[in-house]
Design an enzyme around this catalytic site. Structure first.
Site, PDB file in Angstrom:
ATOM      1  N   CYS A  97     -12.367 -51.170  14.696  1.00 51.27           N
ATOM      2  CA  CYS A  97     -11.249 -51.426  15.615  1.00 51.27           C
ATOM      3  C   CYS A  97     -11.403 -50.395  16.714  1.00 51.27           C
ATOM      4  CB  CYS A  97      -9.901 -51.289  14.917  1.00 51.27           C
ATOM      5  SG  CYS A  97      -8.519 -51.413  16.071  1.00 51.27           S
ATOM      6  N   CYS A 100      -7.699 -49.148  18.073  1.00 47.76           N
ATOM      7  CA  CYS A 100      -6.779 -48.335  17.262  1.00 47.76           C
ATOM      8  C   CYS A 100      -7.346 -48.176  15.856  1.00 47.76           C
ATOM      9  CB  CYS A 100      -5.347 -48.869  17.290  1.00 47.76           C
ATOM     10  SG  CYS A 100      -5.106 -50.620  16.915  1.00 47.76           S
ATOM     11  N   SER A 101      -6.705 -48.752  14.849  1.00 45.98           N
ATOM     12  CA  SER A 101      -7.157 -48.492  13.480  1.00 45.98           C
ATOM     13  C   SER A 101      -6.982 -49.716  12.591  1.00 45.98           C
ATOM     14  CB  SER A 101      -6.377 -47.314  12.900  1.00 45.98           C
ATOM     15  OG  SER A 101      -4.987 -47.619  12.874  1.00 45.98           O
ATOM     16  N   CYS A 102      -7.028 -50.909  13.174  1.00 49.83           N
ATOM     17  CA  CYS A 102      -6.769 -52.129  12.412  1.00 49.83           C
ATOM     18  C   CYS A 102      -7.761 -52.272  11.252  1.00 49.83           C
ATOM     19  CB  CYS A 102      -6.843 -53.339  13.338  1.00 49.83           C
ATOM     20  SG  CYS A 102      -5.567 -53.277  14.611  1.00 49.83           S
TER      21      CYS A 102
END
Lengths: 200, 295
Positions: A97, A100-102
């Site tokens: 991702c 972000c941090s998906c």
């Protein structure tokens, strides 16, 4: 800020939110129990192992992943819409991702720090082979690398290839070979070498 | 927003650092921040896209400062202040100074498993048919909005091919801006790595999920120049062109293997057709005129 200062700052915030009635302390404990104890990469590993032994399940997992995953009892936040990408002798898949941090929480739990850090997020899409080398994964030069940048609400799970020499193994034993990183694409499941076996 | 969060392709961050036997949390406060962020995320005061936008709007030193949970904390505090739930003064003085805001949902412990076990699907009913189908060539928009977008910079203005249709999903860009869900079709789009990075890549393909508004049709074949594709928009996918021709009572275009030839003829006709029929919003008439020209 050091961890001590951060601890104090977060305690203050938590106390204010509880006192104002915005947060129920028991709900916080329930959330932590969920993400510390109930979801984690073992969930994803069971899905992968089943796909290795059950061709019909595998087909369903690739075609209707949400239904197949739900049939094993896994669902939830950050895993509402899952796509499973299959490694083959020709194509290796890697998930990132960049924005972000998906990450597919119900299958893999909370992401490791490196997955959320700049080095991985920046380079996975431009130099996946270099990133894989840092994880100790050397792919043959003719293996193509597909990178999946999970930038919307679809979460990706890599279905790795079953290691050679494990045909006929029971599902539970196969699941033990499936590492978290293998389901992100930064590892390849393999049989432990005899030295590793005796060390463990 | 062109922010630091949009990291794809940066080459200044060094090697990936892994930690053996990494714990779930690296400090007690990280654990509390996770729980607080999730609990307040269910308060109904803001949505996940607003949280993401708040995180990517943080000052550079905080965004790059280390723990990802620090980013979550800073964004949570800002959201709480912005919605009047907790003031800066309250945080500083460590006491409640302002009354509780009414109408804020408090997540109950008993709701945690049912709610988080089901999640919050972002799919919605379709209000219009999908503009693209699997196999369609597209080009992403070249945009630099000040607000939230989920189209990373490295993939703007690039051509790709639709490989899957995910259905209709809440549109992150408007959702983050408080402009509603505005659900739209979401596609999985494959980009050839060399179209993104030239020779300087070890990837073969990069896949992104793109809402329809991020995409423009790349005319009828991948070889059509972008400038022409922009002119043709939005009568641009083979399916649409066929439909337009059908509506106009004209013969369909050549089958896919003859498509390039047919398109090239049409594009030559385009230059003539443009001057003859003008280019207005009536694309059906335009395409019909174009097809007539091509014969």
């Amino acid at each position: 800020m050091n961890d001590q200062e951060m601890d104090a700052r977060v305690r203050t915030l938590e106390a204010l939110l509880i006192e104002k009635g915005y947060v129920d302390p028991l709900a916080l404990e329930a959330l932590l129990d969920l993400y510390e104890n109930r979801v984690g990469p073992r969930n994803g590993a069971r899905v992968v192992a089943r796909a290795w032994v059950d061709l019909e399940f595998r087909r369903g997992l690739l075609q209707e992943p949400d239904a197949a995953i739900a049939s094993m009892g896994y669902s939830g936040r950050q895993g509402e819409h899952v796509v499973v990408v299959e490694n083959t002798p020709q194509v290796h898949n890697l998930v990132v991702c960049t924005l972000c941090s998906c990450y597919p929480w119900p299958l893999l739990g909370l992401p490791p720090a490196w997955y959320k850090a700049a080095a991985y997020r920046s380079r996975a899409v431009i130099d996946p082979r270099g990133v894989l080398a840092e994880f100790g994964v050397q792919l043959a030069p003719d293996v193509k690398i597909s990178v999946w940048d999970s930038n919307a609400e679809v979460r990706y799970l890599v279905l790795p290839m079953q290691p050679e020499g494990t045909t006929g193994w029971p599902e539970e034993r196969l699941a033990e070979l499936v590492t978290r990183n293998a389901m992100i694409g930064t590892d390849v499941p393999r049989l432990a070498t005899p030295e590793q076996e005796s060390a463990s | 927003m062109n922010g630091l969060h949009d990291m794809g392709g940066q080459q200044c961050f060094g090697a990936v650092v892994q930690e053996a036997d990494e714990p779930l949390f690296h400090a007690a406060w990280e654990r509390r921040v996770l729980a607080l962020t999730l609990a307040m995320g269910a308060s109904g005061q803001w949505n996940l896209d607003m949280s993401r936008f708040m995180r990517e709007s943080l000052p550079a030193d905080i965004y790059l400062g280390g723990s990802y949970y620090r980013i979550w904390l800073e964004a949570l505090e800002r959201l709480l202040r912005a919605h009047g739930l907790v003031s800066a003064q309250e945080l500083e003085q460590e006491e409640v100074l302002e009354p509780r805001v009414e109408g804020v949902r408090t997540l109950a412990a008993a709701q945690v498993l049912p709610l988080f076990g089901r999640g919050w699907p972002s799919t919605r009913e379709a209000a219009a048919p999908a503009q693209f189908g699997v196999g369609d060539s597209v080009r992403t928009v070249q945009h630099h909005p000040a607000g939230h977008t989920r189209l990373p910079r490295y993939a703007r203005g690039r051509r790709g091919v639709v490989v899957a249709v995910h259905g209709v999903h809440v549109f992150a860009d408007t959702h983050a801006a408080g402009q509603g869900e505005q659900p739209d079709w979401l596609y999985s789009v494959r980009f050839e790595a060399h179209d993104l990075w030239g020779e300087d890549t070890t990837a073969d393909a990069v896949y992104l999920d793109c809402w329809q508004s991020y995409l423009r049709p790349l005319a009828l074949t991948p070889d059509v120049p972008a400038s022409v594709a922009e002119v043709l928009h939005p009568v641009v996918t083979p399916a649409q062109a066929q439909a337009a021709l059908r509506t106009a009572g004209l013969a369909p275009l050549a089958p896919p293997d003859k498509m390039a030839e047919a398109v090239s003829a049409q594009l030559q006709a385009l230059e003539r057709g443009m001057s003859q029929v003008g280019f207005d919003s009536d694309h059906t008439a335009f395409m019909a005129a174009l097809a007539r020209e091509a014969r």
